[in-house]
Design a protein around this motif. Structure first.
Motif, PDB file in Angstrom:
ATOM      1  N   ALA A  13     -11.581 -13.564  14.729  1.00 38.45           N
ATOM      2  CA  ALA A  13     -10.441 -13.669  14.296  1.00 38.45           C
ATOM      3  C   ALA A  13      -9.815 -12.671  13.355  1.00 38.45           C
ATOM      4  O   ALA A  13      -8.445 -13.020  13.735  1.00 38.45           O
ATOM      5  CB  ALA A  13     -10.318 -15.241  14.584  1.00 38.45           C
ATOM      6  N   ALA A  14     -10.593 -12.417  12.570  1.00 45.06           N
ATOM      7  CA  ALA A  14      -9.912 -11.789  11.225  1.00 45.06           C
ATOM      8  C   ALA A  14      -9.344 -10.346  11.976  1.00 45.06           C
ATOM      9  O   ALA A  14      -8.318  -9.892  11.292  1.00 45.06           O
ATOM     10  CB  ALA A  14     -11.164 -11.937  10.171  1.00 45.06           C
ATOM     11  N   GLU A  15     -10.723 -10.143  12.525  1.00 46.40           N
ATOM     12  CA  GLU A  15      -9.799  -8.289  13.457  1.00 46.40           C
ATOM     13  C   GLU A  15      -8.767  -8.859  13.565  1.00 46.40           C
ATOM     14  O   GLU A  15      -8.152  -8.010  13.747  1.00 46.40           O
ATOM     15  CB  GLU A  15     -11.341  -7.854  14.085  1.00 46.40           C
ATOM     16  CG  GLU A  15     -12.162  -7.851  13.328  1.00 46.40           C
ATOM     17  CD  GLU A  15     -13.445  -6.617  14.065  1.00 46.40           C
ATOM     18  OE1 GLU A  15     -12.995  -6.613  15.142  1.00 46.40           O
ATOM     19  OE2 GLU A  15     -14.493  -6.926  13.865  1.00 46.40           O
ATOM     20  N   LYS A  16      -8.687  -9.427  14.846  1.00 47.29           N
ATOM     21  CA  LYS A  16      -7.611  -9.847  16.211  1.00 47.29           C
ATOM     22  C   LYS A  16      -6.398 -10.076  14.944  1.00 47.29           C
ATOM     23  O   LYS A  16      -5.246  -9.535  14.571  1.00 47.29           O
ATOM     24  CB  LYS A  16      -8.063 -11.176  16.611  1.00 47.29           C
ATOM     25  CG  LYS A  16      -6.572 -11.293  17.679  1.00 47.29           C
ATOM     26  CD  LYS A  16      -6.771 -12.692  18.961  1.00 47.29           C
ATOM     27  CE  LYS A  16      -6.014 -12.327  19.680  1.00 47.29           C
ATOM     28  NZ  LYS A  16      -5.516 -14.098  20.683  1.00 47.29           N
ATOM     29  N   ARG A  17      -6.345 -10.579  13.757  1.00 45.83           N
ATOM     30  CA  ARG A  17      -4.677 -10.600  12.676  1.00 45.83           C
ATOM     31  C   ARG A  17      -4.867  -9.597  12.693  1.00 45.83           C
ATOM     32  O   ARG A  17      -3.718  -9.873  11.842  1.00 45.83           O
ATOM     33  CB  ARG A  17      -5.375 -12.062  11.492  1.00 45.83           C
ATOM     34  CG  ARG A  17      -5.048 -13.008  12.403  1.00 45.83           C
ATOM     35  CD  ARG A  17      -5.369 -14.766  11.991  1.00 45.83           C
ATOM     36  NE  ARG A  17      -6.479 -14.411  10.194  1.00 45.83           N
ATOM     37  CZ  ARG A  17      -7.177 -14.767  10.598  1.00 45.83           C
ATOM     38  NH1 ARG A  17      -7.643 -15.463  11.301  1.00 45.83           N
ATOM     39  NH2 ARG A  17      -8.572 -14.581   9.687  1.00 45.83           N
ATOM     40  N   ALA A  18      -5.861  -8.678  12.006  1.00 44.14           N
ATOM     41  CA  ALA A  18      -5.311  -7.544  11.379  1.00 44.14           C
ATOM     42  C   ALA A  18      -4.703  -6.638  12.388  1.00 44.14           C
ATOM     43  O   ALA A  18      -4.085  -5.781  11.543  1.00 44.14           O
ATOM     44  CB  ALA A  18      -6.870  -7.156  10.723  1.00 44.14           C
ATOM     45  N   ALA A  19      -5.192  -6.804  13.262  1.00 40.56           N
ATOM     46  CA  ALA A  19      -4.988  -5.742  14.225  1.00 40.56           C
ATOM     47  C   ALA A  19      -3.264  -6.279  14.801  1.00 40.56           C
ATOM     48  O   ALA A  19      -3.028  -5.506  14.994  1.00 40.56           O
ATOM     49  CB  ALA A  19      -5.540  -5.600  15.098  1.00 40.56           C
ATOM     50  N   GLU A  20      -3.083  -7.743  14.821  1.00 35.72           N
ATOM     51  CA  GLU A  20      -1.913  -7.722  14.601  1.00 35.72           C
ATOM     52  C   GLU A  20      -0.909  -7.811  13.944  1.00 35.72           C
ATOM     53  O   GLU A  20       0.020  -6.688  14.009  1.00 35.72           O
ATOM     54  CB  GLU A  20      -1.120  -9.332  15.056  1.00 35.72           C
ATOM     55  CG  GLU A  20      -2.140  -9.809  16.377  1.00 35.72           C
ATOM     56  CD  GLU A  20      -2.548 -10.860  16.101  1.00 35.72           C
ATOM     57  OE1 GLU A  20      -2.254 -12.027  15.354  1.00 35.72           O
ATOM     58  OE2 GLU A  20      -2.849 -11.986  18.104  1.00 35.72           O
ATOM     59  N   LYS A  21      -1.282  -7.648  12.813  1.00 32.56           N
ATOM     60  CA  LYS A  21      -0.577  -6.714  11.080  1.00 32.56           C
ATOM     61  C   LYS A  21      -0.751  -5.636  11.312  1.00 32.56           C
ATOM     62  O   LYS A  21       0.942  -5.494  11.242  1.00 32.56           O
ATOM     63  CB  LYS A  21      -1.426  -7.667  10.104  1.00 32.56           C
ATOM     64  CG  LYS A  21      -0.870  -9.060  10.107  1.00 32.56           C
ATOM     65  CD  LYS A  21      -1.432  -9.783   8.410  1.00 32.56           C
ATOM     66  CE  LYS A  21      -1.052 -10.835   8.128  1.00 32.56           C
ATOM     67  NZ  LYS A  21      -1.486 -11.338   6.955  1.00 32.56           N
ATOM     68  N   VAL A  22      -1.471  -4.809  11.940  1.00 30.53           N
ATOM     69  CA  VAL A  22      -1.471  -3.626  11.646  1.00 30.53           C
ATOM     70  C   VAL A  22       0.038  -2.867  12.754  1.00 30.53           C
ATOM     71  O   VAL A  22       0.582  -2.488  12.813  1.00 30.53           O
ATOM     72  CB  VAL A  22      -2.674  -3.113  11.932  1.00 30.53           C
ATOM     73  CG1 VAL A  22      -2.102  -1.186  12.280  1.00 30.53           C
ATOM     74  CG2 VAL A  22      -3.177  -2.602  10.519  1.00 30.53           C
ATOM     75  N   GLY A  23      -0.314  -3.870  14.088  1.00 27.39           N
ATOM     76  CA  GLY A  23       0.861  -3.405  15.528  1.00 27.39           C
ATOM     77  C   GLY A  23       2.265  -3.771  14.490  1.00 27.39           C
ATOM     78  O   GLY A  23       3.106  -2.653  14.655  1.00 27.39           O
ATOM     79  N   GLU A  24       2.151  -5.210  13.822  1.00 32.91           N
ATOM     80  CA  GLU A  24       3.620  -5.501  14.122  1.00 32.91           C
ATOM     81  C   GLU A  24       3.985  -3.904  11.772  1.00 32.91           C
ATOM     82  O   GLU A  24       5.189  -4.415  12.365  1.00 32.91           O
ATOM     83  CB  GLU A  24       3.537  -6.540  13.161  1.00 32.91           C
ATOM     84  CG  GLU A  24       3.388  -7.797  13.977  1.00 32.91           C
ATOM     85  CD  GLU A  24       3.165  -9.217  13.102  1.00 32.91           C
ATOM     86  OE1 GLU A  24       2.975  -9.983  12.101  1.00 32.91           O
ATOM     87  OE2 GLU A  24       3.197 -10.228  14.030  1.00 32.91           O
ATOM     88  N   ALA A  25       3.098  -3.385  11.534  1.00 30.11           N
ATOM     89  CA  ALA A  25       3.173  -3.289  10.800  1.00 30.11           C
ATOM     90  C   ALA A  25       4.176  -1.458  11.582  1.00 30.11           C
ATOM     91  O   ALA A  25       4.471  -0.615  10.826  1.00 30.11           O
ATOM     92  CB  ALA A  25       1.890  -2.727   9.319  1.00 30.11           C
ATOM     93  N   ARG A  26       3.866  -1.105  12.222  1.00 28.38           N
ATOM     94  CA  ARG A  26       3.657   0.146  13.115  1.00 28.38           C
ATOM     95  C   ARG A  26       4.976  -0.664  13.997  1.00 28.38           C
ATOM     96  O   ARG A  26       5.665   1.113  13.416  1.00 28.38           O
ATOM     97  CB  ARG A  26       2.673   0.536  14.006  1.00 28.38           C
ATOM     98  CG  ARG A  26       1.117   0.935  13.200  1.00 28.38           C
ATOM     99  CD  ARG A  26       0.649   1.221  14.493  1.00 28.38           C
ATOM    100  NE  ARG A  26      -0.485   2.008  14.129  1.00 28.38           N
ATOM    101  CZ  ARG A  26      -1.983   1.964  14.497  1.00 28.38           C
ATOM    102  NH1 ARG A  26      -2.787   1.610  15.339  1.00 28.38           N
ATOM    103  NH2 ARG A  26      -3.064   1.881  13.720  1.00 28.38           N
TER     104      ARG A  26
END
Length: 120
Positions: A13-26
């Motif tokens: 779940a933490a990895e998924k949230r991190a991936a989402e945050k990275v995607g949003e940042a991109r």
């Protein structure tokens, strides 16, 4: 074992949230880059228009308007044509007389090539 599964689930779940945050940042970064590019294009266009305006002012100040230049060229052309016509009318009779004198003054001679061929 349940705690390991729960830990793995939390990690996923933490990895998924991190991936989402990275995607949003991109996505934010792409939007900022696009916005910066658009702003730069607008600034370039404003600068180009300003420089073009300055050039037109300089051109008008130093050269006059295009219509003025064209009118001056036309006036100069008319003056030169009139001058040529005056020169022609004053020189015409003498020139015709000189040409007729050259035409009437015929001195028959053998051509140089014919003379050379007979010497051989």
């Amino acid at each position: 074992m349940a705690s390991q599964t729960q830990g793995i689930q939390q990690l996923l779940a933490a990895e998924k949230r991190a991936a989402e945050k990275v995607g949003e940042a991109r996505k934010r970064k792409q939007r900022r880059l696009k916005q910066a590019k658009e702003e730069a294009q607008e600034e370039i266009e404003r600068y180009r228009q300003e420089r073009e305006r300055q050039f037109k002012e300089f051109e008008a100040k130093h050269m006059g308007s295009r219509e003025g230049v064209a009118a001056k060229i036309d006036a100069d052309t008319v003056i030169k044509i009139e001058e040529m016509n005056r020169t022609i009318s004053t020189s015409k009779a003498g020139l015709i007389e000189e040409i007729l004198t050259l035409v009437y003054d015929i001195k028959p001679q053998l051509h140089q090539n014919f003379i050379d061929s007979t010497k051989k």
